[in-house]
Design an enzyme around this catalytic site. Structure first.
Site, PDB file in Angstrom:
ATOM      1  N   GLU A 410       4.994   6.451  12.340  1.00  0.00           N
ATOM      2  CA  GLU A 410       5.114   5.474  12.163  1.00  0.00           C
ATOM      3  C   GLU A 410       5.238   3.993  13.067  1.00  0.00           C
ATOM      4  O   GLU A 410       4.709   3.542  12.718  1.00  0.00           O
ATOM      5  CB  GLU A 410       4.888   4.774  10.066  1.00  0.00           C
ATOM      6  CG  GLU A 410       4.830   3.538   9.689  1.00  0.00           C
ATOM      7  CD  GLU A 410       5.291   2.691  10.339  1.00  0.00           C
ATOM      8  OE1 GLU A 410       4.556   1.587   9.914  1.00  0.00           O
ATOM      9  OE2 GLU A 410       6.369   2.592  10.552  1.00  0.00           O
ATOM     10  N   ASP A 439       5.931   2.089   1.964  1.00  0.00           N
ATOM     11  CA  ASP A 439       6.680   1.980   3.141  1.00  0.00           C
ATOM     12  C   ASP A 439       8.535   1.924   2.867  1.00  0.00           C
ATOM     13  O   ASP A 439       8.652   3.111   2.455  1.00  0.00           O
ATOM     14  CB  ASP A 439       6.525   0.967   4.139  1.00  0.00           C
ATOM     15  CG  ASP A 439       6.522   1.076   5.486  1.00  0.00           C
ATOM     16  OD1 ASP A 439       8.086   1.971   5.274  1.00  0.00           O
ATOM     17  OD2 ASP A 439       6.653   0.463   6.380  1.00  0.00           O
TER      18      ASP A 439
END
EC number: 3.4.17.21
Length: 712
Positions: A410, A439
């Protein structure tokens, strides 16, 4: 009247928890949970080939019991142990240590007996081989800046932490006089021009702001003729001297497979292909510590800083911006490598609508140790899987299928999740109910969230069920409202929800605790920092895991998908009003008004239809009712896809969402309707703006038709 929170207040003595490191379940819930496990175990031992009896029939009483059991099985000590294990060493995507983290997550899921598989992709990743920044000052002295921020011995040969760099910056050197350009936004260069300063042929020094990412900063500097860019964060590690790493690639996903999945053995473009080179900047950039940036700032001569910059942050009233006699020589040598990346996917098969999917996702890779970003979220996801496993052993099965996803790479540009979305985009469009992203689960205090509007009500209901981790006797919803917090919209592109929402049109939520934190992407983002600063007792982790898991259960188990499109209609109307004021009636917004009015009517009818289903009980054998419920759910699920446009956003065509998507122009003034915002930002003709208004209007009409159902 809302239900009381399903967690209970922690016992305290003189303001301290009696149970400082374990989230204690309510005694009754703990007793019930033991009974449930005993019954399930007894049944399994005596009927080894049979399915245990379902202890959770689908009625409101048992649904409440299920939620209580889920919340009561929380353990902050367990989450703490997950985070400690995940952050023992750095785990940058594509490196050997990242495989240890992969295996840790994979083994955890498999040890719980969950159906787990790995989806592999190949992607072009960027790593540093040599970095240096040297300054020469007006008195002819020189200084080579220390570009390491790893605690202790941080020499490049001995530290396991990658040196601070900007991924995908081109290799090479840049030398020039230093000019301070504030946040590096277009308006900052306009302000410099007003005091007679040009950056052409110079190295620009930028303090990172809130409105522009690294890639945007470098892109603008490049267009202004700068030779190189140095970026620093004013809040750089709480005085530790941290240096913020990051990517400067434009767009998201693997750059050599743009628009299609980077499957192993699949097509890859060459590095000199135009579709690839346009993703990378043409000038070098590097991160710098605040300490070193202040040395440069103090040495600058030239014009005084524009008035609008003064007394902002650490820029004083006497600050000079250059160019003076301070010269910087910066060098970045990097290498691009094709690397295999690995997404881990858990499937918890639904009992009645197995072809409908509720997806929970978090990325696993980190620039350094990743205690906040992203493994606070990873540890919460692991704990949710543990609790789901306990519920499964008790006889629960979700109505719809739940996926738990651990994404890779990511940090390089949402690569793991983007490749997975691209590979599965058609099936996602046909069957995905929602995507729930976490996240950085815990950065500090205070709950924050962004969502597509049909999920607002559900999110607030979930917050009512969870004990606030910081204020005894209140729910998260209580403190969220008391802080006047609002649910943000997801036009930004900074985490794994982007591919799901902006490309595939999946309703999405993104959540986190804490507005910001000072060790972002630095070597100080460690377990030690977490336990001394952000969440010493892991109560916030427990709260986030509770909210996240409950949302998954509610979306998977409710017979009628709990979406409220009347909320969406109200938000669209507010967006229309804001746009109308910005345009000052120079361009008509009537097409938008008519489309939104129609959408509001259809949304109200869908809400009334859903209410009737909820108020009336239906026999499990009522085939006609089941078919009508399925048809309504399909309409609720597919409506968001209507906001997608095949042509995408001009300049960022991969992004298809015309209501919430990233604007191509950094100076766009709206956080919604990106195509319209871009047209306004570049002073496009009224005809161009009008065309973009019509595009959004047609998208809203498509969403209305999907929500209404049937054909014209």
């Amino acid at each position: 009247m809302s239900q009381p929170p399903l967690t209970t207040t922690r016992p305290t003595v003189a303001g301290m928890s009696i149970f400082p490191f374990r989230h204690q379940p309510p005694p009754l819930c703990a007793f019930l949970f033991i009974i449930v496990l005993f019954v399930a175990t007894f049944y399994t031992l005596h009927h080894p080939n049979a399915t245990p009896p379902s202890l959770f029939s689908r009625n409101s009483h048992n649904a409440l019991g299920l939620r209580r059991l889920f919340l009561s099985s929380a353990s902050n000590a367990t989450i703490s142990s997950y985070l400690r294990d995940l952050t023992r060493h750095p785990h940058l995507a594509g490196t050997e240590p990242s495989l240890d983290t992969l295996h840790y997550v994979l083994n955890h899921f498999q040890s719980l007996g969950l159906d787990t598989h790995v989806a592999d992709y190949e992607a072009l990743l960027s790593y540093p081989t040599h970095i240096s920044v040297t300054a020469r000052f007006s008195n002819t002295t020189t200084m080579e800046f220390d570009l390491n921020d790893a605690p202790g011995d941080s020499s490049s040969s001995s530290s396991p932490v990658v040196r601070p760099y900007h991924a995908y910056s081109p290799s090479g050197s840049a030398q020039g006089n230093v000019v301070f350009v504030n946040h590096g936004e277009e308006r900052d260069y306009v302000a410099l021009e007003s005091v007679g300063v040009s950056v052409k042929g110079c190295v620009v020094l930028v303090r990172k702001g809130e409105n522009l990412g690294r890639g945007g900063i470098v892109k603008i500097a490049e267009t202004k003729g700068a030779l190189g860019v140095l970026i620093y964060a004013e809040n750089d590690g709480g005085g530790f001297g941290g240096i913020e790493r990051g990517t400067v690639m434009r767009g998201i996903g693997d750059p050599v497979s743009p628009g299609w999945p980077g499957v192993v053995g699949g097509e890859k473009l060459s590095l000199d292909d135009d579709l690839v080179t346009r993703r990378f900047p043409k000038i070098q950039s590097l991160p710098l510590s605040r300490r070193n940036a202040e040395i440069l700032l103090a040495s600058l001569g030239g014009a005084r800083a524009p008035v609008v910059w003064r007394n902002s942050g650490r820029v004083g009233s006497g600050q000079r911006v250059g160019p003076g006699r301070t010269v910087v020589n910066m060098t970045f040598q990097g290498e691009m490598k094709m690397k295999k990346i690995h997404n881990v996917v858990v499937t918890i098969r639904g009992s009645e609508e197995a072809d409908r999917y509720v997806i929970l996702g978090n990325h696993r890779d980190a620039w350094t140790y990743g205690a906040v970003d992203p493994n606070s979220g990873t540890s919460a996801l692991l704990d949710i899987s543990r609790r789901f496993s306990l519920l499964l052993k008790s006889g629960w099965r979700p109505r719809r299928t739940i996926l738990l996803c651990s994404w890779d790479a990511e940090e390089f540009g949402m690569i793991g999740s983007t490749e997975w979305v691209e590979e599965n985009v058609l099936y996602l469009g046909a069957s995905a109910v929602a995507y729930l992203n976490v996240d950085c689960a815990v950065q500090g205090s205070g709950f924050f969230a962004g969502a597509t509007p049909q999920l607002d009500g559900l999110l607030l209901e979930a917050l009512k069920l969870v004990q606030d981790p910081d204020v005894v006797g209140l729910t998260v919803e209580d403190t969220f409202r008391s802080q006047n917090s609002i649910i943000q919209r997801l036009s930004r592109v900074d985490s794994d929800f982007s591919g799901f929402l902006h490309h595939a049109g999946i309703p999405s939520i993104d959540m986190y605790y804490g507005a910001d934190y000072p060790v972002y992407h630095t070597a100080f983002d460690s377990y030690d920092w977490m336990i001394h600063n952000a969440d010493p007792l892991f109560h916030r982790h427990v709260a986030m895991a509770g909210i996240w898991g409950l949302l998954g259960i509610l979306l998977a188990d409710e017979p009628i998908i709990p979406f409220d499109y009347t909320s969406y209609a109200g938000q669209l109307q507010a967006h229309r009003d804001t746009l109308s004021k910005l345009l000052e009636r120079k361009v008509s917004v009537d097409p938008l008004s008519m489309a939104i009015q129609e959408f509001a009517l259809v949304a109200k009818k869908a809400a009334d239809e859903a209410k009737k289903f909820k108020e009336k009980s239906y026999s499990k054998d009522d085939v006609a009712a089941a078919a009508k419920r399925r048809e309504l759910n399909d309409r609720l699920m597919l409506a968001e896809r209507g906001f997608l446009d095949a042509q995408g956003i001009k300049g960022k065509e991969w992004f298809k969402h015309l209501v919430y998507g990233p604007a191509a122009e950094p100076e766009s003034k709206l956080g919604f309707f990106p195509g319209i915002a871009d047209a306004i930002a570049i002073d496009a003709s009224e005809g161009v703006i009008e065309h973009e208004i019509w595009r959004v209007s047609r998208a809203i009409q498509r969403a209305s038709k999907a929500l209404k159902g049937g054909f014209t």
